[in-house]
Write an enzyme that holds these catalytic residues in place. Structure first.
Site, PDB file in Angstrom:
ATOM      1  N   ALA A  60       0.866  -1.180   0.000  1.00 60.37           N
ATOM      2  CA  ALA A  60       0.000   0.000   0.000  1.00 60.37           C
ATOM      3  C   ALA A  60       0.902   1.230   0.000  1.00 60.37           C
ATOM      4  CB  ALA A  60      -0.861  -0.028   1.254  1.00 60.37           C
ATOM      5  N   GLY A  99       0.541  -5.137   0.802  1.00 59.14           N
ATOM      6  CA  GLY A  99      -0.571  -5.076  -0.142  1.00 59.14           C
ATOM      7  C   GLY A  99      -0.200  -5.675  -1.493  1.00 59.14           C
ATOM      8  N   GLU A 102      -0.822  -9.195  -1.080  1.00 60.61           N
ATOM      9  CA  GLU A 102      -2.279  -9.378  -0.937  1.00 60.61           C
ATOM     10  C   GLU A 102      -2.977  -9.311  -2.296  1.00 60.61           C
ATOM     11  OE1 GLU A 102      -2.447  -6.279   2.161  1.00 60.61           O
ATOM     12  OE2 GLU A 102      -3.463  -7.778   3.389  1.00 60.61           O
ATOM     13  N   GLU A 122       4.099  -5.703   7.117  1.00 57.05           N
ATOM     14  CA  GLU A 122       3.321  -4.661   7.806  1.00 57.05           C
ATOM     15  C   GLU A 122       3.733  -4.480   9.267  1.00 57.05           C
ATOM     16  OE1 GLU A 122       2.112  -6.790   5.616  1.00 57.05           O
ATOM     17  OE2 GLU A 122       0.558  -5.881   4.380  1.00 57.05           O
TER      18      GLU A 122
HETATM   19  C1  3H9 Z   1       0.621  -2.346   3.426  1.00 54.68           C
HETATM   20  O1  3H9 Z   1       0.815  -2.825   2.345  1.00 54.68           O
HETATM   21  C2  3H9 Z   1      -0.715  -2.398   4.144  1.00 54.68           C
HETATM   22  C3  3H9 Z   1      -1.684  -3.328   3.490  1.00 54.68           C
HETATM   23  O2  3H9 Z   1      -1.582  -4.632   4.048  1.00 54.68           O
HETATM   24  C4  3H9 Z   1      -3.110  -2.893   3.722  1.00 54.68           C
HETATM   25  C5  3H9 Z   1      -3.532  -1.585   3.214  1.00 54.68           C
HETATM   26  C6  3H9 Z   1      -4.982  -1.334   3.376  1.00 54.68           C
HETATM   27  N1  3H9 Z   1       4.621   3.410  -0.087  1.00 54.68           N
HETATM   28  O3  3H9 Z   1      13.311   1.818   0.263  1.00 54.68           O
HETATM   29  P1  3H9 Z   1      13.724   2.554  -0.960  1.00 54.68           P
HETATM   30  C7  3H9 Z   1       9.351   4.910  -1.384  1.00 54.68           C
HETATM   31  S1  3H9 Z   1       1.809  -1.489   4.275  1.00 54.68           S
HETATM   32  C8  3H9 Z   1       5.077   4.638  -0.387  1.00 54.68           C
HETATM   33  O4  3H9 Z   1      14.804   3.583  -0.836  1.00 54.68           O
HETATM   34  P2  3H9 Z   1      14.812   0.146  -2.085  1.00 54.68           P
HETATM   35  C9  3H9 Z   1      10.425   5.251  -0.356  1.00 54.68           C
HETATM   36  O5  3H9 Z   1       9.913   6.125   0.620  1.00 54.68           O
HETATM   37  C10 3H9 Z   1       3.186  -1.498   3.154  1.00 54.68           C
HETATM   38  N2  3H9 Z   1       6.379   4.881  -0.684  1.00 54.68           N
HETATM   39  O6  3H9 Z   1      14.100   1.550  -2.159  1.00 54.68           O
HETATM   40  C11 3H9 Z   1      11.471   5.898  -1.242  1.00 54.68           C
HETATM   41  O7  3H9 Z   1      11.065   7.236  -1.494  1.00 54.68           O
HETATM   42  P3  3H9 Z   1      12.144   8.384  -1.699  1.00 54.68           P
HETATM   43  C12 3H9 Z   1       3.899  -2.786   3.151  1.00 54.68           C
HETATM   44  C13 3H9 Z   1       7.207   3.856  -0.681  1.00 54.68           C
HETATM   45  O8  3H9 Z   1      15.002  -0.306  -3.467  1.00 54.68           O
HETATM   46  C14 3H9 Z   1      11.363   5.109  -2.553  1.00 54.68           C
HETATM   47  O9  3H9 Z   1      10.079   4.497  -2.527  1.00 54.68           O
HETATM   48  N3  3H9 Z   1       5.102  -2.657   2.368  1.00 54.68           N
HETATM   49  C15 3H9 Z   1       6.784   2.559  -0.384  1.00 54.68           C
HETATM   50  O10 3H9 Z   1      15.993   0.201  -1.149  1.00 54.68           O
HETATM   51  C16 3H9 Z   1      12.417   4.042  -2.701  1.00 54.68           C
HETATM   52  O11 3H9 Z   1      12.399   3.219  -1.537  1.00 54.68           O
HETATM   53  C17 3H9 Z   1       6.283  -2.336   2.901  1.00 54.68           C
HETATM   54  O12 3H9 Z   1       6.410  -2.166   4.098  1.00 54.68           O
HETATM   55  C18 3H9 Z   1       5.428   2.355  -0.069  1.00 54.68           C
HETATM   56  N4  3H9 Z   1       4.941   1.133   0.226  1.00 54.68           N
HETATM   57  O13 3H9 Z   1      13.755  -0.829  -1.373  1.00 54.68           O
HETATM   58  C19 3H9 Z   1       7.437  -2.213   1.946  1.00 54.68           C
HETATM   59  N5  3H9 Z   1       7.849   1.713  -0.445  1.00 54.68           N
HETATM   60  O14 3H9 Z   1      12.951   7.995  -2.888  1.00 54.68           O
HETATM   61  C20 3H9 Z   1       8.106  -0.882   2.094  1.00 54.68           C
HETATM   62  C21 3H9 Z   1       8.896   2.482  -0.797  1.00 54.68           C
HETATM   63  O15 3H9 Z   1      11.336   9.610  -1.835  1.00 54.68           O
HETATM   64  N6  3H9 Z   1       9.181  -0.657   1.149  1.00 54.68           N
HETATM   65  N7  3H9 Z   1       8.523   3.765  -0.946  1.00 54.68           N
HETATM   66  O16 3H9 Z   1      12.961   8.363  -0.435  1.00 54.68           O
HETATM   67  C22 3H9 Z   1      10.361  -1.299   1.193  1.00 54.68           C
HETATM   68  O17 3H9 Z   1      10.606  -2.165   2.022  1.00 54.68           O
HETATM   69  C23 3H9 Z   1      11.412  -0.895   0.213  1.00 54.68           C
HETATM   70  O18 3H9 Z   1      11.080   0.408  -0.250  1.00 54.68           O
HETATM   71  C24 3H9 Z   1      11.571  -1.814  -1.028  1.00 54.68           C
HETATM   72  C25 3H9 Z   1      12.563  -1.147  -2.026  1.00 54.68           C
HETATM   73  C26 3H9 Z   1      12.135  -3.149  -0.539  1.00 54.68           C
HETATM   74  C27 3H9 Z   1      10.262  -2.016  -1.717  1.00 54.68           C
END
Ligand code: 3H9
Length: 695
Positions: A60, A99, A102, A122
């Site tokens: 999400a 998400g 999901e 999450e």
């Molecule tokens: C969820 O899904 C809830 C659901 O179950 C239910 C909903 C109803 N959203 O980390 P990076 C941005 S909760 C918005 O440096 P990498 C991040 O801020 C979510 N932005 O890259 C950054 O921005 P900036 C569950 C996001 O290659 C840029 O993307 N998911 C999101 O080292 C690059 O990120 C997670 O917890 C997001 N979801 O790693 C996963 N994700 O360039 C969270 C990233 O402006 N994300 N951004 O600083 C990660 O773990 C890592 O970003 C990922 C890539 C492994 C994907």
């Protein structure tokens, strides 16, 4: 332009999402998916859902949390996939997280790239899956795996996903081609909604195991237990009721401060790596040298090797080098034993490591990091020798914890290439890297250090020069208050317990015993006695002088049995404490645990605010990053600055003023920044200095 496009290949509809950087499931994405399904031609036999760029959906859109929800919600988009009249195949590359997984579970089939991973992270944001993950995953993969994935947050490999039924196929080469071929082999009759599957079998022992695990290893966190509750419910509730229960638990977590704190850290950690001002290209750093093959040098060398650099390790004697080399080898061999690294990978890494006793061998280094004894004269000598052999552009870094980086730079030609790289021990494991910018450090050198930090998978935060930089300068205030409370009547056990109950991994006295009390003792000998509260360390000093230096001598604040690190109460220590208290003529008082936590936290917060006001830290959130990653500050409290905002800056100021009244204002003058922010109603954790911008 919509991030979602479609293309027909025969009767297979390919839906492509292109929403950089990581395909978060923002409103435009969800709306685009629903529209694409609605607009599918009547004869569509199957669809492929794929993402462009570096990854499948990363989850999400976290930046939308806390804002009013916009339809279609993620659950509605997933429902649209489940209800489509044709089967949908998710083509997963990179990571399918939260998400993202999901939505894949809402598809009928999943084809994965062999290197892809899927997970429900999450809980790392203080949340639980909120779009069916806790109900659909156990229906596909069983309760035990769903409990683990939802409560621990760690992604699993494509191989494991295949083995457990999450993936239906692994792409042999081209993922999209494989997913397309898979979709072509399906027809409308192959539609199979996960929600319509029977409930998973209850697994009471797995539920008990993960609850006990969460209580112990994720102490204080509410989300893992809520995730377990939600998965457990999938065994007994029908899918609609299960989704409703999950939603309730998700919303409870979302409105809790723990989640706000962890989401704050998520963005703070990404922000701390960014330098203010115009973008500067980093120098390519490929050849590194590390001076000193002690514990720090070994950990730093291992971090650099893991990041793909070649490393030359320098020490005075062959014997010291051999010992250092062996320790580095052990680090990577342990990775092989644990299955994290192949034998070939280990040989390749060790092939990039060389050892030398000659400074002249370091002449081709792009960066040199010294990790020698913490003594300014020794550091001066090392830098003088280095400056003689390396190129004028070679970055020169010191791993000092306290010394003046500007004083070190002053004696070096081109001081703009000098900076501090403060690693935390063990350096190959601890995530924090404090990047210390000297007065003259250039923007390019700083940018290079930040990029190196990212390559080493560290969380880097920039600090200006002051005694102890951000982390240790603040820690000295926390330690001071703990030491004073000891004199005033609290026991080490009570103080340690109050702070571990607050969420710190260890209390200050257990920590002191572990690190060795002689280290602080030696540091204090070098300090101007007026610069710190000597009374706070009278007991520490007495212990060191009695050769009670902590675990390594079998006693310190506590007593230790041989080969056992459990801190035991010790009457001999009680005698020392009684003697020091009576010499100081202190009238003892009772403490309750909240007094202890408040005093230590207010000490941290006030000093943190001063550090921010002086421009030593650029952002309040950088301080939180330092504390969460270097000092074990509980993530679910967001770091000291976020914690201050949680209790309210007015309450923080009132506490500081009350302490000033009771204990004098020598250490309790409120930070001017705190006064200003309390007045204006701004948040400390969101504060950014203007003075830090790089020219
Ligand atoms: C969820 O899904 C809830 C659901 O179950 C239910 C909903 C109803 N959203 O980390 P990076 C941005 S909760 C918005 O440096 P990498 C991040 O801020 C979510 N932005 O890259 C950054 O921005 P900036 C569950 C996001 O290659 C840029 O993307 N998911 C999101 O080292 C690059 O990120 C997670 O917890 C997001 N979801 O790693 C996963 N994700 O360039 C969270 C990233 O402006 N994300 N951004 O600083 C990660 O773990 C890592 O970003 C990922 C890539 C492994 C994907």
């Amino acid at each position: 332009m919509s991030p979602v496009s479609t293309q027909l290949t025969g009767t297979v509809l390919v839906i492509t999402i292109d929403h950089p950087p990581v395909n978060a499931l923002s409103h435009a994405v969800r709306a685009g998916i629903v529209r694409a399904l609605e607009a599918a031609p009547a004869n569509t036999s199957a669809a492929v859902l794929q993402c462009a760029g570096r990854t499948f959906f990363s989850g999400a859109d976290i930046s939308e949390f806390g804002k009013p929800p916009q339809a279609p919600t993620l659950s509605e988009a997933i429902e649209a996939l489940e209800n489509a009249p044709f089967p949908v195949v998710a083509a997963i590359h990179g990571q399918a997280l939260g998400g993202g997984l999901e939505i894949a579970l809402g598809c009928d089939f999943r084809v994965m790239d062999a290197k892809a991973r899927v997970g429900l992270p999450e809980v790392t944001l203080g949340l639980i899956p909120g779009a069916g993950g806790t109900q659909r995953l156990p229906r596909i993969a069983g309760m035990a795996l769903a409990l683990e994935m939802a409560s621990q947050g760690k992604p699993i490999s494509a191989a494991k996903a295949l083995e457990t039924g999450i993936a239906d196929a692994i792409a042999e080469s081209d993922l999209v081609a494989s997913a397309l071929a898979f979709a072509k082999s399906k027809s409308r009759n192959d539609k199979r909604s996960t929600g319509a599957r029977p409930n998973p079998e209850t697994d009471a022992s797995a539920v008990d195991y993960w609850r006990a695990h969460a209580a112990k290893r994720q102490r204080g966190q509410k989300a893992p237990l809520a995730a377990i509750d939600a998965v457990e419910a999938s065994a007994t509730l029908d899918i609609a009721s299960g989704l409703k229960r999950e939603r309730e638990l998700f919303l409870e977590r979302m409105s809790d401060t723990q989640s706000a704190a962890m989401r704050h850290l998520f963005f703070a950690e990404r922000k701390s790596a960014k330098l203010p001002g115009p973008r500067t290209d980093p120098l390519p750093l490929e050849r590194a040298a590390v001076i000193g093959s002690g514990t720090m040098g070994v950990g730093i060398a291992a971090s650099l090797l893991s990041a793909g650099l070649s490393v030359k390790l320098l020490d005075m004697s062959d014997q010291a080098l051999q010992a250092g080399y062996n320790r580095i080898k052990t680090i990577f061999q342990n990775d092989v034993t644990k299955g994290r690294l192949s034998e070939a990978g280990c040989s390749e890494i060790l092939g990039r490591l060389a050892a030398t006793t000659q400074y002249s061998d370091l002449s081709d280094s792009d960066i040199v990091i010294e990790a020698v004894f913490e003594d300014i004269e020794i550091k001066h000598k090392v830098f003088a020798q280095l400056a003689n052999v390396v190129g004028e552009q070679t970055v020169l870094a010191t791993n000092t914890s306290y010394l003046d980086v500007d004083a070190i730079a002053e004696r070096v030609a081109n001081p703009e290439r000098v900076l501090g790289l403060h690693f935390f021990s063990p350096a190959h494991i601890m995530r924090l890297l404090e990047v210390v910018r000297g007065k003259k450090t250039s923007a390019m050198v700083l940018a290079s250090a930040m990029q190196l930090g990212k390559r080493m998978r560290k969380v880097a935060a920039v600090s200006g020069v002051c005694h102890g930089f951000i982390g240790n300068r603040m820690l000295s205030c926390y330690g001071r208050e703990a030491g004073l409370m000891l004199l005033e009547g609290a026991s080490p056990r009570q103080i340690d317990k109050a702070l571990t109950d607050f969420g710190m991994p260890m209390g200050p006295f257990t920590m002191g015993d572990m690190a060795g009390l002689d280290i602080g003792y030696m540091n204090r000998q070098k300090l101007d006695p007026e610069s710190f509260e000597q009374r706070a360390f009278l007991v520490h000093d007495r212990l060191v002088e009695m050769d009670r230096k902590g675990q390594k001598t079998g006693s310190g604040f506590y007593r230790y049995e041989k080969g056992d690190r459990t801190p035991l109460d010790d009457e001999a220590f009680d005698d020392v404490l009684r003697a020091v208290r009576s010499e100081q003529g202190i009238s003892l008082r009772e403490f309750d645990d909240s007094d202890i936590v408040d005093r230590c936290m207010l000490g941290l917060i006030n000093e943190g605010a001063k550090i921010l006001d002086e421009g030593i830290a650029w952002r309040g959130s950088d301080i939180d990053v330092v504390y969460a990653n270097g000092y074990g500050f509980p993530r679910y409290r967001g770091g000291p600055m976020f914690y201050a905002d949680t209790i309210g800056l007015d309450a923080v100021l009132a506490g500081i003023r009350a302490n000033a009244e009771r204990f004098g204002d020598r250490w309790w003058t409120p930070s001017n920044l705190l006064l200003r922010l309390a007045e204006s109603g701004e948040r400390l954790s969101a504060y950014e200095t203007q003075s830090g911008a790089l020219s």
